[in-house]
Design an enzyme around this catalytic site. Structure first.
Site, mmCIF file in Angstrom:
data_model
loop_
_atom_site.group_PDB
_atom_site.id
_atom_site.type_symbol
_atom_site.label_atom_id
_atom_site.label_comp_id
_atom_site.label_asym_id
_atom_site.label_seq_id
_atom_site.Cartn_x
_atom_site.Cartn_y
_atom_site.Cartn_z
ATOM 1 C CE LYS A 1 -14.056 -6.196 5.567
ATOM 2 N NZ LYS A 1 -13.567 -5.418 4.418
ATOM 3 C CG HIS B 1 -1.928 -1.002 1.392
ATOM 4 N ND1 HIS B 1 -2.006 -1.840 2.463
ATOM 5 C CD2 HIS B 1 -2.966 -1.324 0.580
ATOM 6 C CE1 HIS B 1 -3.048 -2.650 2.319
ATOM 7 N NE2 HIS B 1 -3.641 -2.366 1.179
ATOM 8 C CB SER C 1 -4.469 -6.470 4.623
ATOM 9 O OG SER C 1 -3.969 -5.220 4.219
ATOM 10 N NE ARG D 1 -3.142 -7.049 -4.244
ATOM 11 C CZ ARG D 1 -3.863 -7.240 -3.144
ATOM 12 N NH1 ARG D 1 -3.266 -7.602 -2.033
ATOM 13 N NH2 ARG D 1 -5.161 -7.083 -3.169
#
Ligand code: ADP
Length: 152
Positions: free
Chosen positions: A42, A18, A129, A91
């Site tokens: 979440k 990031h 992450s 990515r």
């Protein structure tokens, strides 16, 4: 008029992948707002305050980077802060397919909002992450994935 970009994400936690995207995007914009999304449904490993603190520490010497928390639609938040661009990293082909859909949705909600994609450097394209959270759970070495400001 200044060019403001929102870099939205969960950043649970922020990784060197990031950070690389933000640093590479800095010459393109007058200001980058790292928007830490928070969804009450979440479960996060790092709470909102920790995620914000990590980002503030990492970019404390860079005036052009700000951190904000938002809990509304990304397009709504972009309007509020005057951001005409959304910044995202890519990515893989899987990222592309996901990002394509989100970007097209956002554009259909606000036709002036452009998403700008930067392809990750090969050396960071395996970092996520999610993987970092797994390594934390099992107590592995995180040195090569996390900025030193992220204390686990
Ligand atoms: P989200 O919860 O929205 O997926 P993330 O915090 O996982 O948010 O990621 C935010 C953005 O950073 C996404 O565009 C993601 O593709 C990008 N990103 C995540 N990891 C990397 C990496 N290693 N290299 C480049 N971009 C990355």
């Amino acid at each position: 008029m200044s060019n403001i970009a929102l870099f939205p994400g969960s950043f649970d936690p922020i990784t060197i992948g990031h950070v690389d995207i933000v640093k590479r995007a800095l010459p393109l914009f007058d200001k980058i707002v790292v928007g830490v999304g928070h969804n009450s449904q979440k479960k996060y490993l790092f709470d909102l305050e920790q995620r914000i603190e990590h980002i503030n520490l990492i970019f404390k010497d860079t005036d052009k980077v700000e951190v904000a928390n938002y809990q509304e639609l990304t397009v709504t938040f972009c309007k509020k802060i005057g951001a005409k661009y959304i910044l995202r990293g890519l990515r893989s082909a899987a990222d592309f397919e996901y990002e394509r859909q989100i970007s097209q949705l956002n554009q259909s909600m606000d036709s002036e909002l452009e998403t700008v994609f930067l392809i990750s450097q090969p050396k960071y394209s395996h970092i996520s992450s999610t993987i970092v959270r797994e390594i934390i759970k099992f107590g592995g070495d995180l040195g090569e994935f996390l900025p030193k400001e992220v204390k686990v």
